[in-house]
Structures are given as C-alpha cells and as structure tokens.
Design a protein around this motif. Structure first.
Motif, PDB file in Angstrom:
ATOM      1  N   LEU A  69      85.055  21.862  -4.524  1.00  0.00           N
ATOM      2  CA  LEU A  69      84.692  22.976  -3.638  1.00  0.00           C
ATOM      3  C   LEU A  69      83.992  24.084  -4.421  1.00  0.00           C
ATOM      4  O   LEU A  69      83.041  24.684  -3.950  1.00  0.00           O
ATOM      5  N   LEU A  70      84.479  24.321  -5.632  1.00  0.00           N
ATOM      6  CA  LEU A  70      83.892  25.384  -6.447  1.00  0.00           C
ATOM      7  C   LEU A  70      82.430  25.084  -6.719  1.00  0.00           C
ATOM      8  O   LEU A  70      81.562  25.954  -6.600  1.00  0.00           O
ATOM      9  N   SER A  71      82.139  23.826  -7.047  1.00  0.00           N
ATOM     10  CA  SER A  71      80.743  23.522  -7.365  1.00  0.00           C
ATOM     11  C   SER A  71      79.881  23.563  -6.107  1.00  0.00           C
ATOM     12  O   SER A  71      78.745  24.036  -6.147  1.00  0.00           O
ATOM     13  N   ILE A  72      80.443  23.133  -4.977  1.00  0.00           N
ATOM     14  CA  ILE A  72      79.645  23.209  -3.752  1.00  0.00           C
ATOM     15  C   ILE A  72      79.460  24.665  -3.332  1.00  0.00           C
ATOM     16  O   ILE A  72      78.370  25.081  -2.928  1.00  0.00           O
ATOM     17  N   GLY A  73      80.542  25.449  -3.486  1.00  0.00           N
ATOM     18  CA  GLY A  73      80.466  26.852  -3.101  1.00  0.00           C
ATOM     19  C   GLY A  73      79.472  27.642  -3.915  1.00  0.00           C
ATOM     20  O   GLY A  73      78.942  28.653  -3.457  1.00  0.00           O
ATOM     21  N   ALA A  74      79.191  27.187  -5.125  1.00  0.00           N
ATOM     22  CA  ALA A  74      78.256  27.925  -5.974  1.00  0.00           C
ATOM     23  C   ALA A  74      76.810  27.683  -5.557  1.00  0.00           C
ATOM     24  O   ALA A  74      75.924  28.446  -5.936  1.00  0.00           O
ATOM     25  N   ILE A  75      76.572  26.633  -4.782  1.00  0.00           N
ATOM     26  CA  ILE A  75      75.185  26.278  -4.474  1.00  0.00           C
ATOM     27  C   ILE A  75      74.435  27.349  -3.676  1.00  0.00           C
ATOM     28  O   ILE A  75      73.344  27.754  -4.084  1.00  0.00           O
ATOM     29  N   PRO A  76      74.973  27.844  -2.532  1.00  0.00           N
ATOM     30  CA  PRO A  76      74.161  28.761  -1.721  1.00  0.00           C
ATOM     31  C   PRO A  76      73.658  29.970  -2.501  1.00  0.00           C
ATOM     32  O   PRO A  76      72.537  30.432  -2.267  1.00  0.00           O
ATOM     33  N   GLY A  77      74.464  30.440  -3.438  1.00  0.00           N
ATOM     34  CA  GLY A  77      74.055  31.615  -4.202  1.00  0.00           C
ATOM     35  C   GLY A  77      72.806  31.400  -5.026  1.00  0.00           C
ATOM     36  O   GLY A  77      72.122  32.356  -5.396  1.00  0.00           O
ATOM     37  N   SER A  78      72.489  30.140  -5.304  1.00  0.00           N
ATOM     38  CA  SER A  78      71.294  29.886  -6.099  1.00  0.00           C
ATOM     39  C   SER A  78      70.074  29.697  -5.206  1.00  0.00           C
ATOM     40  O   SER A  78      68.948  29.723  -5.686  1.00  0.00           O
ATOM     41  N   LEU A  79      70.292  29.495  -3.910  1.00  0.00           N
ATOM     42  CA  LEU A  79      69.163  29.231  -3.020  1.00  0.00           C
ATOM     43  C   LEU A  79      68.858  30.419  -2.106  1.00  0.00           C
ATOM     44  O   LEU A  79      67.726  30.598  -1.669  1.00  0.00           O
ATOM     45  N   ILE A  80      69.868  31.228  -1.812  1.00  0.00           N
ATOM     46  CA  ILE A  80      69.683  32.393  -0.946  1.00  0.00           C
ATOM     47  C   ILE A  80      69.600  33.619  -1.852  1.00  0.00           C
ATOM     48  O   ILE A  80      70.342  33.700  -2.826  1.00  0.00           O
ATOM     49  N   MET A 109      76.859  35.558   2.319  1.00  0.00           N
ATOM     50  CA  MET A 109      75.919  34.702   1.604  1.00  0.00           C
ATOM     51  C   MET A 109      74.984  35.479   0.677  1.00  0.00           C
ATOM     52  O   MET A 109      74.302  34.890  -0.142  1.00  0.00           O
ATOM     53  N   PHE A 110      74.921  36.794   0.881  1.00  0.00           N
ATOM     54  CA  PHE A 110      74.034  37.563   0.000  1.00  0.00           C
ATOM     55  C   PHE A 110      74.773  38.073  -1.239  1.00  0.00           C
ATOM     56  O   PHE A 110      74.183  38.712  -2.090  1.00  0.00           O
ATOM     57  N   HIS A 111      76.055  37.826  -1.279  1.00  0.00           N
ATOM     58  CA  HIS A 111      76.789  38.141  -2.513  1.00  0.00           C
ATOM     59  C   HIS A 111      77.863  37.069  -2.701  1.00  0.00           C
ATOM     60  O   HIS A 111      79.059  37.342  -2.790  1.00  0.00           O
ATOM     61  N   VAL A 112      77.386  35.826  -2.792  1.00  0.00           N
ATOM     62  CA  VAL A 112      78.275  34.666  -2.830  1.00  0.00           C
ATOM     63  C   VAL A 112      79.381  34.818  -3.868  1.00  0.00           C
ATOM     64  O   VAL A 112      80.552  34.586  -3.586  1.00  0.00           O
ATOM     65  N   TYR A 113      78.994  35.256  -5.086  1.00  0.00           N
ATOM     66  CA  TYR A 113      79.954  35.167  -6.193  1.00  0.00           C
ATOM     67  C   TYR A 113      80.989  36.280  -6.162  1.00  0.00           C
ATOM     68  O   TYR A 113      81.903  36.298  -6.969  1.00  0.00           O
ATOM     69  N   SER A 114      80.836  37.226  -5.225  1.00  0.00           N
ATOM     70  CA  SER A 114      81.926  38.183  -5.052  1.00  0.00           C
ATOM     71  C   SER A 114      82.460  38.097  -3.627  1.00  0.00           C
ATOM     72  O   SER A 114      83.170  38.986  -3.179  1.00  0.00           O
ATOM     73  N   SER A 115      82.113  37.023  -2.914  1.00  0.00           N
ATOM     74  CA  SER A 115      82.562  36.906  -1.530  1.00  0.00           C
ATOM     75  C   SER A 115      84.025  36.482  -1.485  1.00  0.00           C
ATOM     76  O   SER A 115      84.570  35.962  -2.456  1.00  0.00           O
ATOM     77  N   VAL A 116      84.629  36.724  -0.329  1.00  0.00           N
ATOM     78  CA  VAL A 116      86.050  36.408  -0.179  1.00  0.00           C
ATOM     79  C   VAL A 116      86.296  34.918  -0.370  1.00  0.00           C
ATOM     80  O   VAL A 116      87.201  34.499  -1.089  1.00  0.00           O
ATOM     81  N   TRP A 117      85.448  34.127   0.264  1.00  0.00           N
ATOM     82  CA  TRP A 117      85.748  32.687   0.224  1.00  0.00           C
ATOM     83  C   TRP A 117      85.531  32.101  -1.161  1.00  0.00           C
ATOM     84  O   TRP A 117      86.286  31.254  -1.614  1.00  0.00           O
ATOM     85  N   PHE A 118      84.501  32.584  -1.868  1.00  0.00           N
ATOM     86  CA  PHE A 118      84.293  32.042  -3.215  1.00  0.00           C
ATOM     87  C   PHE A 118      85.446  32.462  -4.128  1.00  0.00           C
ATOM     88  O   PHE A 118      85.975  31.666  -4.896  1.00  0.00           O
ATOM     89  N   SER A 119      85.841  33.740  -4.000  1.00  0.00           N
ATOM     90  CA  SER A 119      86.971  34.213  -4.803  1.00  0.00           C
ATOM     91  C   SER A 119      88.222  33.406  -4.474  1.00  0.00           C
ATOM     92  O   SER A 119      89.001  33.074  -5.368  1.00  0.00           O
TER      93      SER A 119
END
Ligand code: HEM
Lengths: 579, 360
Positions: A69-80, A109-119
């Motif tokens: 999940l972590l690796s999939i969750g990291a994807i949108p942040g690199s494309l958006i 999605m505009f701040h994936v790496y500090s979003s609730v779900w990624f955290s």
C-alpha cells in the motif's frame, strides 16, 4: 505473536525447515524469528478481538500488505502536482480541471506525503514494525541464552547429509566434532549421542538492526520537519544578509522552531560568476555557477571569504546556505521633475524563461515630484534581455543567457503606487489601480535602452538612466536538525541489511553411534539445515566431514547394504553449479 | 582550446562508430543464438516429464551414495542434498543447444561474438567518457549505453564464474539490441559537459550504483519471467489429466533450467543487489542534501526510487512469508522491476522534476 519454542511446525523457518518440521520438531523451528501466520478468527469478546487485531497487524502478511500500500500510495504524488514542490502548477491544475481539482483537494492529492491517508499507512506500518521487532528481539534473546536444539531422530531427512563408518569410538568422535565446530565458531554442545551446533546468529542481529534503523530514520524525518527552518533570500551583488526573520524574503519553519533564538550570522555577495556553453547543440547550457561571498558568524563579526556553488553549500552556525538561482538587476538612476535624483540602485528582475533569462521587473519611485513640487509617484515596468537578438529579430526574447548585448525596455507610469496604504505589496509588480501610463499622441512612452542611455519622461516629469547591470543570486538558508540521525539510521540500515541478506544462519548436527550390526564400528552422521537452501551449506558440510576424518577415519563397510541411489549419479554437491 | 575541442569531437565520433559496430556484432550474436535454439530443438529431451512421472512413484529418501564394496578404495563421504518441499524435484533443462553438437557450436559462437561486441561496446562507452572528460552518464543516451554494457558485463562475469547462465543469452542480447537501438535513435545526445547541478563526485557514486543495480535487477527480472513460464510448464506436465503444453512451448521451456533453479537464481540476484540499491538511494539523498538543501523532498525521481525500493522489500518479504513464495512473489518481483524501468524511462520522459537531465 507466540514465542513458544516447541512449535510443531513453523512455516516461517525457511523451505527446508518447513519441510523437515514434521520430523524435526524443535530442531527445525526458530531458525528465523519471523512471526507465525495465524488466520483463525478469535473467540468473541472485545479482548479477543483486540488481541486478534494486534496479531494481524504484526503479522508478516499484513506488513507485506502495508508495504505494498505504501508503494502504491506514493504514486499519485509523483504524477499530480504537489503544493510543497510547485504551488503554481497546483493552481494551474485546479483552473484547468475544476471538478477533478475539487475531488483531488478533498483526497489530499495535492499534498500526498502529508495527507491523512498516506500518514495512516506508514504509521500503521511502523506500529506493525515495532509490534514485530519487540517480540522478535525477546525471542532472539531467548535463543541466544538457550542452546542449539538437539538433533532430530532422522538426520537423513535434512537438506544436507553425509555419513560414514569409522573404527574410532563414538565418544572420541563426538569430542573431536565438538572441538572442531567450536573452532569454526559454531555454538556447539553435546546432547546424548550427538553434537548440536549453530552459527550465523549475526543474521538475526542484522535483520533486527535493519528494522530498528527504519524506525530511527522515521524519527529523524519527524525531528527534521518539526524543528526545521528554511527561508529564501535574493541578494544583488554588493548587498548582504543577516540572519533574522525580517531579512528573509520568505520563511517557513517547523512547529517547534523558535524564531526568537536564531543564530547570528550573515554574508555579503561580492560577485556572482556564471559561464555558459557557447557553441554546439547545448549552447546556452550553464557550466559554472559560483557565488563569491564574505560571511561572518557569531557576535564578533569577523569576516571570511568563500564561494558557494550548486553542489557545495556554506555551512555556518548550524545552518546551510545553498545557491539556488540567479538573474540580473539593471542599475538605474531616476530623476524627477525638479531634476533631483530620487532613486538610484539595482533592481532585481525575474527571469521569465529560465534558459536565456528574458526577465521582467518594475522600478517603484515613491518620492518623486513634478517640477512644480507636486507629489508624482513614478513607476516603471520593464523587460530586460541579457542578449538582444538585434533589430530584425522583432522580439524581446533573449538569445543567450550571458550579458552579451543587454537591453532594457521600459514603459512609465505615474500617479499613486499604493505603497503608502501600509498593505504589503508584491515588489515585482506595479499596482495599476491608481496609475496612469505616460503617453504621447495616444501611444505609450517606451524606450529600448543600452547601458548608459536615458529615457526622458514627457512633460518634464524627469528621466530614468540605465547605468549598468549587476547579477543577483538567490539563496536558501536552511536549518535542518536530524540530518545526522537520519544518516546514522541509513548507515545502520545498510549494514543490518547486508548482515541480514549475506549471513547464513544454519545448524549442524553430528551423531556418532555404534553400528547396529554388532560389528563394533561407529556410524558417523553429519547433517545440516539452513534457513534457505544455500549452496554453501553442503559445501560447508563436506568441509566439516573432511576436517573430522583424521579423528574418525573411514572404515570399510562390511557389506554393501545400502542400495545405490537413483541412477542420476551422485547428488549434486551444490546447486551453485546449477544456478 | 580548439585543438582540444577537435580532439574531443574525434573521440565522440569514434565512440559512435564503436557503439554502431557493437550493435552490428550483437546482431550477429543474436542470429547465432537463434541458430543455437533452432538446432537444439531437434533433440528429444523430455527429462522434465520423465522426472515428474518418476517422482510420483518413488519418493525415495536421500541415501548415502556409497557403492563399491567393502574392499574398494575408501572414498571421501559424499554430501547428499535434498530439494525443498513443495518444489518439484526436476532436473535443469540442457540449455538452448539441447545437447546437440551443432546447437552447442552456435551457442559458443554466439558467446564469442557477444564478448567481441561487448569489448567494442565498452570501448564506445569509454571513448565517450574521454570525449566529455567525465563519467559517461550525464544524459539518457549515455545512461542507456552504459546500462547495457554493464548488464552484458555481469552476464559474461557469471559465465566466467562457471555459473549456468547461458540460457539468459538470447533474451539478454535481444533487449540489449533494443536498448541500444533506442539509445542511438531516440535518446541520442551529442557529447557535452554537464550542467552545474551534476558536478559532484556523488554523481559517480550514485549513478554508477544505480546502473549496476539496474543491470543486475534486470537479469533477475528475466529469470523471474522465465520462471513463470517454466513453472506453468512444469505444473502442466505434473498434471497429466490437464491441458498439456504445445510442442513449441515444450521445446523451448524444456531446455530452460528447472523452475526451482530459475526462482532461486532470481532471488539470489535480487537479494544480492538490494543492499546496493538501498545504498544508491542513500547516496542520492546525501547528494540531494548537498545540491538542493534537503535529503528527501519527494521529487518524482525520489518517489519512484522509493517505490522501487519498497516493491523489492515486498518481494523479499513475500519470499520469507509462507503462502507467498513462488508465483506470487515472482509477480511482485516483476512489478518491482517495472517500477525501476518506469523510474528511468517514465519519469525522465513524462514527469518533470529536479532530475530533468534527460536530454530528449
Ligand atoms: C518499513 C518497512 C519494512 C521494510 C522496508 C522491511 C524490509 C525487510 C527486508 C529487506 C528484509 C530481508 C528479507 C530477507 O531476509 O530475505 C526483511 C526481513 C524481515 N522483515 Fe521486514 N521490513 C519492513 C517491515 C517489517 C514489518 C512491519 C515486519 C513485521 C511484521 C517485518 C518483519 C520481517 C521479518 C520477520 C523478516 C525476516 C524474515 C526472515 O528472516 O525470514 N518487516 N524486512
């Protein structure tokens, strides 16, 4: 997770052990401290469920799922586009795709790496990690304090096996085997008619160190973002900076950073050096960027000279100063209607194209008056190109990033700049609301100037002279605690990982018993078990057998009772030859 | 200045000539490999099928292999190995040549040609480096040519170490040709200096590790892919009632190493370079700290390195977790390599970030 040691079948202890588990009992278990999979549903009751949930969370299966999940969750942040990287692009995206932008905004999605779900994903992963490390550590300590498990009944079932007959007495053989194994740094002990030995505990240590180091790195990351400070400053050649909040163009800091106790230091930009590729297909590509500075640190204010380059920041009082970008500051002198110099200085222009530095900027002159002495604030809006393409080129686009043929084009405004209102204003833009453009015969007054040229304003309102060009450089000044911790964690992780992947943990048993045919000979059996099938285990077993032979010399077999094995010939000594 | 520039231009030109020559010879090697496979297909092997049917009847425990009678010369005790439970106990295939002399001859020719092409290829990379007087990986063209050279180098090294890796020859040479073809057409960039952000010795460390990791992971991915085919093939054979493999598939897959060997090879290769890939990312973070003022900023390239790393960690965990070994783990391994590829081509071409030195 269970730390029982007498697990009848431990599916985690490697393929070989898993296979042998039925016959081997304790001998095959615990070769790894991986938790057991347990999917049975709990008996009802809140405590049962909590326990079940905890066991699920700390199981390898769930760890695997969370990692995935972590690796999939990291994807949108690199494309958006991400706010933290490029806020302008985010705004652009929102205007281009209003409905999608709204949805993305809600999903973070505009701040994936500090979003609730990624955290949530990585926090769960790290809870799982801790829940995994702690019991594994205890289990491992238990294994270290205990002894290698006793030999299983049927050594022939083990993945590597050898046997021979000797005339030496069983006791002598076992003593010799114990000595030999200890000399080879096995932990060995005698139990019954066999010696049990084990080696490669460092593998487990490495694995635990690696997983703990991951936590250390996360902590370092958190420390870094809570106590950091980071600010930008644009400085024209000849100007300087001193570290205090008001001096920064922009500044952000972590939640716990204390802006009252900023380190006293500062620096002055003496000169900025830039060179560019002059020929070839990569013409215009930058080659050298160097900022020559004088800096001071601490209260005494003693200055030192140094230069800051793209890959070599300046380390100063716990802060680092990075060179980010550069551009040009046209120097101008403005006289007003009375003929008085009301402005003289270098005005930074911002590059609009990062390759050739076509730049725009404004000059604001609030203190100007007409020749009658009336207040008449002046504003100039302009383009600057370091290399003008010539009259025929028809455009105001720079042809090259260096100052080969600089031009400044200005248009002039007068009226009220709006700077007296006390509201903060963008220094790179004119507030047009109360300004009027100078026009002659209905056409805007504009002039393209070379250094040294002057543009006169209509109505005797004054003039502006283009004196020359200085270069500006922008710097990032950052204070990032936790970098050292992160590096320590990274190095520990690397070492632990190497230990975990390259060290083999294995067990060896040597059994010596009188032959049951009454011949008085001794049958020696050696068998080995590794966590995974390794080509080295059979090799090591062969070497052990060879080393033991002087103490247990081969005796002839009384009769060939052993059937020949399968016609494929001798078993492969190692699968290394295959793979 | 001008003399030096001219010398560099000559070197750059020579580099291109060498790369083109290498491609020509790789093509010959490719043809020879094809011949090896074609001639090998004339042999009747069927060892896998035989082993699988035999297995069903005699699951004999391992025994000491000590024949020769009581008075015979005393030999050293032999070590007997047993394969892991769950894996089929089948021998490795005989290789592309299928045990035929002619096929083997062509196989040897293919390898000799590969060695020659590789020498030219390395020459091309080195002259390119000399022409720009820096490490030959400042843009995608250089990265691709170096990447292929390293992949072939690792393959030749494994051959020299007498590992059984000849089966990887054809797929490897095929993709090397594709990679080089792409490099000289789409990705080509004339030799030149680097932008200042790339002036750092960390460039040497970080990028060389990235290339070496990628080249080795590539070999692992090829083995994983072949494992999936071969495993399906063995599964079909083991179930005589089910659908049987077609003649062509049988002929090709029969000659590969057993599924267990391929799987083990892939695991070993991936596990061995995983620490190197970890180091690559750490080195990149150290360099980013020096260049951009933060060691980690979720730049697209960083994100995809991280994703790749986590995907390989997933793969390793899957290998250690019951129920995930074998095919599931293999799929994870392929996904992980796809992430590596995307990080290289996808991010350079489709995504803009600080790492924009793609030069396309
Ligand atoms: C932050 C994410 C994690 C990463 C990147 C990671 C990575 C790794 C790696 C690279 C290995 C070596 C694999 C091998 O020996 O072949 C490993 C082993 C292992 N990991 Fe993790 N891990 C993570 C989280 C976890 C968690 C949450 C658990 C607990 C449930 C866990 C349990 C284990 C165990 C038990 C092993 C040893 C497997 C064995 O010895 O057979 N890991 N991990």
């Amino acid at each position: 997770m269970s730390t029982k040691t007498d697990t009848p079948r431990d599916p985690e202890s490697g393929p070989a052990a898993g296979d042998a588990g039925n016959d081997l009992g304790a001998a095959g278990s615990q070769l790894s401290t991986a938790p057991r999979e347990d999917v049975t549903l709990p008996s009802l009751g809140p405590l049962g469920w909590v326990r079940w949930f905890w066991r699920q969370l700390t199981s390898m299966r769930v760890a695997l799922l969370l990692l995935f999940l972590l690796s999939i969750g990291a994807i949108p942040g690199s494309l958006i586009p991400q706010t933290s990287i490029d806020p302008v692009k985010v705004d652009q995206f929102k205007t281009d795709h209003p409905s999608l932008g709204g949805i993305y905004d809600k999903l973070g999605m505009f701040h994936v790496y500090s979003s609730v779900w990624f955290s949530a994903i990585y926090l769960l992963l790290f809870i799982s990690l801790i829940g995994c490390i702690v019991p594994r550590t205890w289990q491992f300590v238990g294994q270290l304090r205990g002894r290698p498990p006793a030999a299983p009944r049927r050594l022939t079932r083990l993945p590597a096996y050898t046997t021979w007959r000797t005339d030496a007495a069983p006791d002598d053989v076992l003593d010799a085997a114990g000595r030999l194994l200890k000399k080879r740094r096995f932990r060995a002990h005698r139990s019954g008619t066999a010696v049990a030995a084990e080696k490669g505990y460092l593998r487990e240590v490495g694995n635990l160190v690696f997983h703990v180091a991951l936590i250390v790195m996360l902590v370092a990351f958190a420390v870094g973002s809570l106590w950091k400070s980071e600010g930008g400053k644009l400085i024209t050649e000849g100007d300087g900076f001193a570290n205090s909040l008001t001096q920064y163009d922009d500044f952000k800091s972590g939640a716990f950073f204390d802006t009252d106790t900023m380190e006293p230091f500062g620096f002055t930009l003496d000169k900025f050096v830039a060179t560019y590729e002059r020929t070839g297909p990569q013409k215009g590509t930058p080659r050298i960027f160097r900022a020559d500075v004088r800096y001071f640190s601490g209260a005494d204010g003693k200055e030192h000279k140094t230069s800051i380059e793209v890959n070599s920041p300046l380390d100063i009082a716990g802060n680092r100063v990075y060179l980010l970008s550069h551009g040009y500051s046209p120097q101008v002198t403005v006289k007003d209607g009375r003929g008085k110099v009301v402005y003289k200085g270098a005005v930074p222009f911002l590059p609009q194209d990062s390759k050739n530095f076509t730049s725009t900027g404004v000059v604001k002159v609030p203190g100007a008056r007409t020749k009658d002495g009336k207040r008449n604030q002046l504003g100039f809006q302009g383009f600057f190109v370091p290399t003008f393409g010539g009259k025929g080129s028809g455009s105001m686009f720079s042809q090259f990033p260096a100052l080969d043929n600089p031009r400044l084009v200005l248009t002039a405004y007068h009226g009220d700049l709006g700077v007296d209102s006390g509201l903060p204003q963008n220094v790179y833009q004119l507030q047009m609301k109360n300004l009027k453009q100078y026009k002659v015969g209905g056409r805007a007054v504009a002039q393209m100037m070379q250094p040294g040229q002057t543009m006169t304003l209509p109505g005797g309102d004054g003039s502006i002279t283009f004196n020359g060009i200085k270069t500006w450089a922008s710097f990032k000044i950052s204070h990032q605690p936790g970098n050292g911790l992160a590096l320590t964690g990274a190095v520990a992780a690397l070492l632990g990982l190497a230990g975990s992947l390259f060290i083999q943990r294995r067990r060896v048993w040597v059994r010596a018993e009188p032959a049951d045919d009454g011949s008085g000979a001794t049958v020696v059996e050696i068998a080995g078990l590794g966590r995974s099938e390794s080509p080295r285990l059979p090799e090591e077993l062969g070497a052990l057998a060879a080393a033991l032979e002087p103490d247990a010399p081969l005796a002839p077999h009384p009769e060939d009772t052993v059937e020949p094995t399968d016609s494929d010939g001798p078993a492969e000594p190692s699968e290394g030859a295959r793979a | 200045m001008n003399i030096a520039a001219a010398a560099n231009e000559t070197l750059a030109h020579n580099s291109n000539v060498l790369v083109y020559s290498a491609m020509a010879i790789y093509t010959l090697a490719f043809v020879a490999h094809m011949a090896e496979w074609v001639f090998g297909s004339r042999s009747k092997v069927g060892r896998t099928a035989a082993a699988l049917t035999a297995q069903a009847t005699a699951a004999a425990p391992a025994r000491a292999d000590r024949q020769g009678g009581g008075t015979a010369v005393l030999e050293r005790p032999k070590v007997i190995t047993k394969t892991a439970a769950g894996s089929r106990d089948v021998p490795d295939g005989p290789g592309a040549a299928g045990g035929t002399e002619k096929g083997d001859l062509y196989g040897r020719i293919a390898i000799s040609l590969t060695v020659l092409a590789w020498a030219l290829h390395v020459g091309g990379v080195v002259t390119r480096a000399l022409s720009v007087q820096r490490a030959p990986w400042g843009n995608m063209y250089e990265f691709s040519t170096t990447f292929a050279a390293v992949a072939v180098g690792v393959y030749l090294l494994l051959l020299t170490l007498r590992k059984n890796v000849r089966w990887i020859g054809l797929p490897l040479i095929t993709t090397v040709l594709l990679d080089l073809g792409l490099a000289v057409t789409v990705l080509y960039t004339a030799s030149d200096q680097l932008v200042p952000a790339l002036h750092s010795y960390w460039l040497w460390i970080h990028v060389s590790c990235a290339i070496l990791s990628g080249a080795v992971l590539y070999l692992g991915a090829v083995a994983t892919l072949l494992f999936l085919f071969r495993d399906r093939y063995e599964a079909k054979l083991a179930d005589p009632a089910g659908k049987q493999p077609g003649a062509f598939a049988a002929s090709v897959l029969e000659r590969l190493p057993s599924a267990a060997s391929l799987d083990k090879f892939a695991y070993r290769v991936n596990a061995t370079v995983f620490p190197l890939w970890t180091f690559t990312i750490i080195a990149g973070a150290i360099w980013a700290e020096a260049a951009w003022g933060r060691y980690w900023g979720w730049d697209p390239k960083e994100v995809w390195s991280f994703i790749t790393w986590v995907a390989y960690a997933c793969y390793l965990h899957a290998r250690a977790t019951a129920g995930w070994k074998g095919r599931k783990a293999a799929w994870l391994g392929l996904i992980a390599f796809a992430c590596y590829l995307f990080n290289y081509y996808g991010v350079n071409i489709f995504v803009t970030g600080l790492h924009s030195y793609a030069g396309v």
